[in-house]
Design a protein around this motif. Sequence first.
Motif, PDB file in Angstrom:
ATOM      1  N   THR A   1       1.286   1.168  -4.989  1.00  0.00           N
ATOM      2  CA  THR A   1       0.861   0.151  -4.034  1.00  0.00           C
ATOM      3  C   THR A   1       2.041  -0.770  -3.771  1.00  0.00           C
ATOM      4  OG1 THR A   1      -1.401   0.249  -4.882  1.00  0.00           O
ATOM      5  CG2 THR A   1      -0.811  -1.684  -3.566  1.00  0.00           C
ATOM      6  N   ILE A   2       2.333  -0.964  -2.474  1.00  0.00           N
ATOM      7  CA  ILE A   2       3.484  -1.757  -2.044  1.00  0.00           C
ATOM      8  C   ILE A   2       2.990  -2.963  -1.251  1.00  0.00           C
ATOM      9  CG2 ILE A   2       5.644  -1.714  -0.719  1.00  0.00           C
ATOM     10  CD1 ILE A   2       5.257   1.472  -0.953  1.00  0.00           C
ATOM     11  N   ASP A   3       3.403  -4.157  -1.663  1.00  0.00           N
ATOM     12  CA  ASP A   3       3.088  -5.387  -0.944  1.00  0.00           C
ATOM     13  C   ASP A   3       4.142  -5.555   0.146  1.00  0.00           C
ATOM     14  OD1 ASP A   3       2.713  -7.954   0.014  1.00  0.00           O
ATOM     15  OD2 ASP A   3       2.597  -8.872  -1.972  1.00  0.00           O
ATOM     16  N   ILE A   4       3.710  -5.467   1.421  1.00  0.00           N
ATOM     17  CA  ILE A   4       4.659  -5.586   2.539  1.00  0.00           C
ATOM     18  C   ILE A   4       4.589  -6.966   3.196  1.00  0.00           C
ATOM     19  CG2 ILE A   4       4.818  -3.120   2.982  1.00  0.00           C
ATOM     20  CD1 ILE A   4       2.867  -3.588   5.375  1.00  0.00           C
ATOM     21  N   GLY A   5       3.871  -7.897   2.566  1.00  0.00           N
ATOM     22  CA  GLY A   5       3.814  -9.271   3.051  1.00  0.00           C
ATOM     23  C   GLY A   5       2.568  -9.590   3.844  1.00  0.00           C
ATOM     24  N   ASN A   6       2.296 -10.865   3.986  1.00  0.00           N
ATOM     25  CA  ASN A   6       1.148 -11.381   4.733  1.00  0.00           C
ATOM     26  C   ASN A   6      -0.175 -10.789   4.278  1.00  0.00           C
ATOM     27  OD1 ASN A   6       2.752 -13.057   6.387  1.00  0.00           O
ATOM     28  ND2 ASN A   6       3.245 -11.324   7.690  1.00  0.00           N
ATOM     29  N   GLY A   7      -0.299 -10.488   2.992  1.00  0.00           N
ATOM     30  CA  GLY A   7      -1.531  -9.935   2.449  1.00  0.00           C
ATOM     31  C   GLY A   7      -1.746  -8.461   2.739  1.00  0.00           C
ATOM     32  N   ASN A   8      -0.724  -7.783   3.248  1.00  0.00           N
ATOM     33  CA  ASN A   8      -0.834  -6.363   3.597  1.00  0.00           C
ATOM     34  C   ASN A   8      -0.208  -5.479   2.532  1.00  0.00           C
ATOM     35  OD1 ASN A   8      -1.999  -6.670   6.313  1.00  0.00           O
ATOM     36  ND2 ASN A   8      -0.056  -7.674   6.762  1.00  0.00           N
ATOM     37  N   HIS A   9      -0.868  -4.344   2.280  1.00  0.00           N
ATOM     38  CA  HIS A   9      -0.382  -3.380   1.306  1.00  0.00           C
ATOM     39  C   HIS A   9      -0.340  -1.987   1.919  1.00  0.00           C
ATOM     40  CE1 HIS A   9      -1.921  -6.599  -1.355  1.00  0.00           C
ATOM     41  NE2 HIS A   9      -0.849  -6.275  -2.070  1.00  0.00           N
ATOM     42  N   VAL A  10       0.607  -1.204   1.469  1.00  0.00           N
ATOM     43  CA  VAL A  10       0.697   0.216   1.814  1.00  0.00           C
ATOM     44  C   VAL A  10       0.564   0.968   0.507  1.00  0.00           C
ATOM     45  CG1 VAL A  10       2.234   2.047   2.642  1.00  0.00           C
ATOM     46  CG2 VAL A  10       2.169  -0.135   3.826  1.00  0.00           C
ATOM     47  N   ILE A  11      -0.225   2.044   0.521  1.00  0.00           N
ATOM     48  CA  ILE A  11      -0.404   2.854  -0.680  1.00  0.00           C
ATOM     49  C   ILE A  11       0.190   4.227  -0.420  1.00  0.00           C
ATOM     50  CG2 ILE A  11      -2.063   3.887  -2.267  1.00  0.00           C
ATOM     51  CD1 ILE A  11      -3.918   1.509  -1.590  1.00  0.00           C
TER      52      ILE A  11
ATOM     53  N   VAL B   1      11.144  -1.390  -2.418  1.00  0.00           N
ATOM     54  CA  VAL B   1      11.129  -0.042  -1.858  1.00  0.00           C
ATOM     55  C   VAL B   1      10.884  -0.124  -0.361  1.00  0.00           C
ATOM     56  CG1 VAL B   1      10.293   1.043  -3.994  1.00  0.00           C
ATOM     57  CG2 VAL B   1       8.652   0.288  -2.272  1.00  0.00           C
ATOM     58  N   THR B   2      11.157   0.963   0.325  1.00  0.00           N
ATOM     59  CA  THR B   2      10.834   1.073   1.738  1.00  0.00           C
ATOM     60  C   THR B   2       9.914   2.261   1.934  1.00  0.00           C
ATOM     61  OG1 THR B   2      12.952   0.118   2.389  1.00  0.00           O
ATOM     62  CG2 THR B   2      11.774   1.353   4.069  1.00  0.00           C
ATOM     63  N   ALA B   3       8.749   2.011   2.518  1.00  0.00           N
ATOM     64  CA  ALA B   3       7.799   3.069   2.846  1.00  0.00           C
ATOM     65  C   ALA B   3       8.160   3.577   4.236  1.00  0.00           C
ATOM     66  CB  ALA B   3       6.375   2.532   2.828  1.00  0.00           C
ATOM     67  N   ILE B   4       8.459   4.853   4.327  1.00  0.00           N
ATOM     68  CA  ILE B   4       8.837   5.464   5.598  1.00  0.00           C
ATOM     69  C   ILE B   4       7.673   6.324   6.063  1.00  0.00           C
ATOM     70  CG2 ILE B   4      10.481   6.965   6.767  1.00  0.00           C
ATOM     71  CD1 ILE B   4      12.416   6.096   4.378  1.00  0.00           C
ATOM     72  N   ILE B   5       7.146   5.990   7.227  1.00  0.00           N
ATOM     73  CA  ILE B   5       5.953   6.668   7.731  1.00  0.00           C
ATOM     74  C   ILE B   5       6.348   7.533   8.921  1.00  0.00           C
ATOM     75  CG2 ILE B   5       3.661   6.329   8.715  1.00  0.00           C
ATOM     76  CD1 ILE B   5       3.979   3.462   7.205  1.00  0.00           C
ATOM     77  N   LYS B   6       6.170   8.825   8.763  1.00  0.00           N
ATOM     78  CA  LYS B   6       6.494   9.774   9.822  1.00  0.00           C
ATOM     79  C   LYS B   6       5.329  10.747   9.906  1.00  0.00           C
ATOM     80  CE  LYS B   6       9.561  11.822  12.604  1.00  0.00           C
ATOM     81  NZ  LYS B   6      10.188  11.208  13.741  1.00  0.00           N
ATOM     82  N   ALA B   7       4.489  10.569  10.889  1.00  0.00           N
ATOM     83  CA  ALA B   7       3.322  11.433  11.024  1.00  0.00           C
ATOM     84  C   ALA B   7       3.041  11.689  12.498  1.00  0.00           C
ATOM     85  CB  ALA B   7       2.110  10.778  10.375  1.00  0.00           C
ATOM     86  N   SER B   8       2.628  12.898  12.779  1.00  0.00           N
ATOM     87  CA  SER B   8       2.297  13.223  14.164  1.00  0.00           C
ATOM     88  C   SER B   8       0.816  12.999  14.444  1.00  0.00           C
ATOM     89  CB  SER B   8       2.683  14.670  14.465  1.00  0.00           C
ATOM     90  OG  SER B   8       2.023  15.542  13.562  1.00  0.00           O
TER      91      SER B   8
ATOM     92  N   LEU C   1       8.643   0.273   6.376  1.00  0.00           N
ATOM     93  CA  LEU C   1       8.093  -0.994   5.914  1.00  0.00           C
ATOM     94  C   LEU C   1       8.619  -1.297   4.517  1.00  0.00           C
ATOM     95  CD1 LEU C   1       4.429  -0.202   6.992  1.00  0.00           C
ATOM     96  CD2 LEU C   1       6.096  -1.585   8.239  1.00  0.00           C
ATOM     97  N   THR C   2       9.374  -2.379   4.397  1.00  0.00           N
ATOM     98  CA  THR C   2       9.969  -2.752   3.119  1.00  0.00           C
ATOM     99  C   THR C   2       9.058  -3.717   2.377  1.00  0.00           C
ATOM    100  OG1 THR C   2      12.185  -2.413   4.001  1.00  0.00           O
ATOM    101  CG2 THR C   2      12.017  -3.765   2.027  1.00  0.00           C
ATOM    102  N   GLY C   3       8.960  -3.516   1.078  1.00  0.00           N
ATOM    103  CA  GLY C   3       8.128  -4.394   0.269  1.00  0.00           C
ATOM    104  C   GLY C   3       8.427  -4.225  -1.208  1.00  0.00           C
ATOM    105  N   LYS C   4       7.520  -4.743  -2.016  1.00  0.00           N
ATOM    106  CA  LYS C   4       7.692  -4.720  -3.469  1.00  0.00           C
ATOM    107  C   LYS C   4       6.535  -3.951  -4.097  1.00  0.00           C
ATOM    108  CE  LYS C   4       6.891  -8.492  -5.752  1.00  0.00           C
ATOM    109  NZ  LYS C   4       6.945  -9.814  -6.354  1.00  0.00           N
TER     110      LYS C   4
END
Length: 69
Positions: free
Chosen positions: A26-36, A55-62, A9-12
């Motif tokens: 905290t990353i704003d990925i658009g449409n009011g959504n954030h990834v921390i 930045v790009t948040a890379i999520i890899k979880a089992s 997920l790419t954001g600012k």
Amino acid sequence: MKISARNALTGKVVEFQEGVVTAVITIDIGNGNHVISSITMDSAKRLGIEVGKKVTAIIKASDVMLAVD
């Protein structure tokens, strides 16, 4: 850069909280959504993380676990 993770997920960066050992970003990925993300301060410095940086948040979880009282 190529990676195997499908969840990227790419954001600012909109907030950067520096701690002694870890940083909370905290990353704003658009449409009011954030990834921390919580990463080490060493990694944050090495990557040049700062507010406004793309930045790009890379999520890899089992597993994703939830708990309630």
